[in-house]
Design an enzyme around this catalytic site. Structure first.
Site, mmCIF file in Angstrom:
data_model
loop_
_atom_site.group_PDB
_atom_site.id
_atom_site.type_symbol
_atom_site.label_atom_id
_atom_site.label_comp_id
_atom_site.label_asym_id
_atom_site.label_seq_id
_atom_site.Cartn_x
_atom_site.Cartn_y
_atom_site.Cartn_z
ATOM 1 N N ASP A 118 0.868 -1.183 0.000
ATOM 2 C CA ASP A 118 0.000 0.000 0.000
ATOM 3 C C ASP A 118 0.899 1.226 0.000
ATOM 4 O OD1 ASP A 118 -2.208 1.869 0.812
ATOM 5 O OD2 ASP A 118 -3.258 -0.006 1.207
ATOM 6 N N HIS A 141 -3.557 6.010 3.464
ATOM 7 C CA HIS A 141 -4.234 4.753 3.176
ATOM 8 C C HIS A 141 -3.534 3.563 3.831
ATOM 9 C CE1 HIS A 141 -5.958 1.503 0.608
ATOM 10 N NE2 HIS A 141 -6.988 2.324 0.525
ATOM 11 N N SER A 184 -11.363 -1.800 0.508
ATOM 12 C CA SER A 184 -10.047 -1.745 1.129
ATOM 13 C C SER A 184 -10.120 -2.184 2.585
ATOM 14 C CB SER A 184 -9.473 -0.327 1.065
ATOM 15 O OG SER A 184 -8.916 -0.054 -0.177
#
Length: 384
Positions: A54, A88, A262
């Site tokens: 990520d 994120h 996600s």
């Protein structure tokens, strides 16, 4: 020639606003939906490392302090640089292994460690890696590098809340390599459920890496356990998990609510870490079987392409994993979703059936005796 479909984006999570304090109250429904607290009576993920492919994870967040190892930048195989911590990746890492420090957010596997493998920069416009050359011109994609690095550096689980529309040979080979090393691979299936294509065709575009064979594809559900409308629906979906109004940590400090596949994928990666902590020798396909065979809210047909085999149940998955090891003791009493049943009969040995051979042989012998007797009778009549 550049391939536009090879833009790897992490736009699978949408932050919907601040979460009211305390965050533990806000996340309780998520823990309940996955039956996490009962699973914690068995394990909290100790001894397991989960690689987060990520944006880079913020190691200074209180819930992750002292528990994150930073890998190299995966966007390039030659230039060494340290990517800045991303929103994120930090959010996903805490969902997996947040410690709950100071009454903060607690992850599904709070005893696990994180290996941060950055391959996106979520502060840049588009939140994406620059387009890659076609597969014939590139030895390895960033994802392929990340998977091989994770497999070679002690990760037992890889969480991939990322996606792109085009498969690559280098990634397929890296997926196979990681699975061969016993690494469990978990990925978000994407948020294309409301696209025009999905509405017209009744199915969504496949997203990769979720679409690669052997990868556990995760769809998103709401608080009622129903498929989130944005969640992609196609045959890459194996199981599902909460993906609406899921509290996550913010980079540096604070919390907000997230929406997307996600979060669902990160939560399932945490459950996979619990299984690998308790049963480290369990193969990736067995972990997938444990997750799918024990899921809650199974569709009427047993499976569909919206929620897969249902919403993951952590405690039941541990029980299912134990059964796959051949052990008989229940790790979480009361969670036996399936009866013991009777053992299937032992398969017959290949080859002719002995009983039928005897009957056939006996029949031939009787026929032969009768034939000989008839000849004797005829001969006697001729002599008379």
């Amino acid at each position: 020639m550049l391939s536009a479909v090879r833009v790897v984006t992490a736009a699978l999570l949408v932050f919907t606003g601040p979460a009211a304090d305390p965050v533990r109250d806000q996340q309780q429904w998520v823990l309940d939906a996955l039956n996490i607290e009962q699973a914690w009576s068995v394990t909290k993920g100790e001894g397991v490392t989960v690689a987060v492919v990520d944006s880079a994870v913020d190691r200074e967040v209180k819930e992750l302090k002292g528990r994150v190892n930073a890998g190299p930048d995966m966007t390039t195989g030659t230039v060494e640089r340290e990517l800045p911590a991303g929103k994120h990746g930090t959010a996903m890492a805490a969902l997996i292994a947040g410690s709950g420090e100071g009454d903060g957010l607690i992850g599904v596997a709070p005893g696990a460690r994180i290996l941060s493998l950055p391959m996106i920069i979520d502060d840049e416009p588009g939140f994406a890696v620059p387009p890659q050359a076609s597969d014939d011109m590139v030895a390895e994609s960033p994802l392929a590098r990340a998977l091989r690095y994770a497999a070679n550096h002690g990760a037992q689980v890889v969480s991939m809340s990322i996606g792109s529309y085009g498969p690559l040979r280098s990634e397929r080979e890296a997926v196979s390599y990681a699975l061969g090393k016993g690494v469990v691979l978990v990925a978000a299936v994407g948020n294309d459920g409301l696209t025009e294509y999905a509405k017209e065709k009744g199915t969504s575009y496949w997203s990769f890496p979720a679409g690669y064979p052997g990868v556990i594809g995760v769809a998103a559900t709401d608080k009622q356990g129903k498929r989130a409308t944005f969640s992609s629906d196609n045959l890459s979906v194996l199981v599902s998990a909460p993906g609406v109004d899921v509290p996550v940590v913010k980079r540096k400090s604070g919390y907000e609510l997230s929406e997307g596949t996600s979060s669902a994928a990160a939560l399932v990666a945490g459950v996979a870490a619990l299984i690998k902590s308790r049963y480290p020798a369990l193969r990736p396909e067995q972990v997938a079987q444990a997750l799918s065979s024990s899921a809650r809210g199974r569709p009427a047909a047993g499976y569909d392409d919206q929620t897969g085999f249902g919403v993951v149940d952590a405690a039941a998955a541990l029980n299912a994993a134990e059964r796959l090891t051949g052990a008989q003791r229940s790790v979480a009493p009361g969670m036996e979703h399936f009866g013991q049943g009777e053992d299937s009969p032992v398969p017959e040995r290949p080859g002719p059936d002995p009983l039928r051979l005897w009957l056939y042989g006996g029949g031939v012998l009787v026929a032969l005796i009768m034939f000989c007797g008839a000849i004797v009778v005829l001969n006697q009549r001729k002599e008379e």
